[in-house]
Design a protein around this motif. Sequence first.
Motif, PDB file in Angstrom:
ATOM      1  N   THR A   5      78.751  40.760  11.863  1.00 23.13           N
ATOM      2  CA  THR A   5      78.383  40.838  13.274  1.00 23.13           C
ATOM      3  C   THR A   5      78.404  39.448  13.896  1.00 23.13           C
ATOM      4  N   ILE A  21      84.269  38.789  24.910  1.00 24.27           N
ATOM      5  CA  ILE A  21      84.483  39.778  23.852  1.00 24.27           C
ATOM      6  C   ILE A  21      85.952  39.790  23.440  1.00 24.27           C
ATOM      7  N   ALA A  25      87.364  38.742  19.801  1.00 30.05           N
ATOM      8  CA  ALA A  25      88.094  39.760  19.048  1.00 30.05           C
ATOM      9  C   ALA A  25      89.490  39.280  18.680  1.00 30.05           C
ATOM     10  N   LEU A  35      87.863  44.600  14.941  1.00 31.96           N
ATOM     11  CA  LEU A  35      86.693  44.933  15.758  1.00 31.96           C
ATOM     12  C   LEU A  35      86.453  46.430  15.656  1.00 31.96           C
ATOM     13  N   PHE A  38      81.151  47.441  19.605  1.00 28.40           N
ATOM     14  CA  PHE A  38      80.267  46.425  20.150  1.00 28.40           C
ATOM     15  C   PHE A  38      79.216  47.097  21.014  1.00 28.40           C
ATOM     16  N   LEU A  48      79.028  42.166  18.485  1.00 28.08           N
ATOM     17  CA  LEU A  48      80.318  42.671  18.032  1.00 28.08           C
ATOM     18  C   LEU A  48      80.249  42.939  16.538  1.00 28.08           C
TER      19      LEU A  48
END
Length: 71
Positions: A5, A21, A25, A35, A38, A48
């Motif tokens: 995470t 994000i 990713a 991924l 999230f 995430l």
Amino acid sequence: MTYKTIVIGYTPKAKERAAAIESTANERAQEGWELMTFSVTNSAKAILVFRVPNAAQQGEPVPVETCDEKS
């Protein structure tokens, strides 16, 4: 299967959070991470969850990370 995470710090604006994000990713994808999902917290942070590659499953340490991106 191993999971990792990463927390993205306070980003109150949705467009900035989405960019953070996406950036994280994409960086991890280059390392073979995937991924999985999230979540966005009430404090405008994002968590995430990645599935890590087999190399990390075989005992290689995976560093603890917190991503505090602010644009």
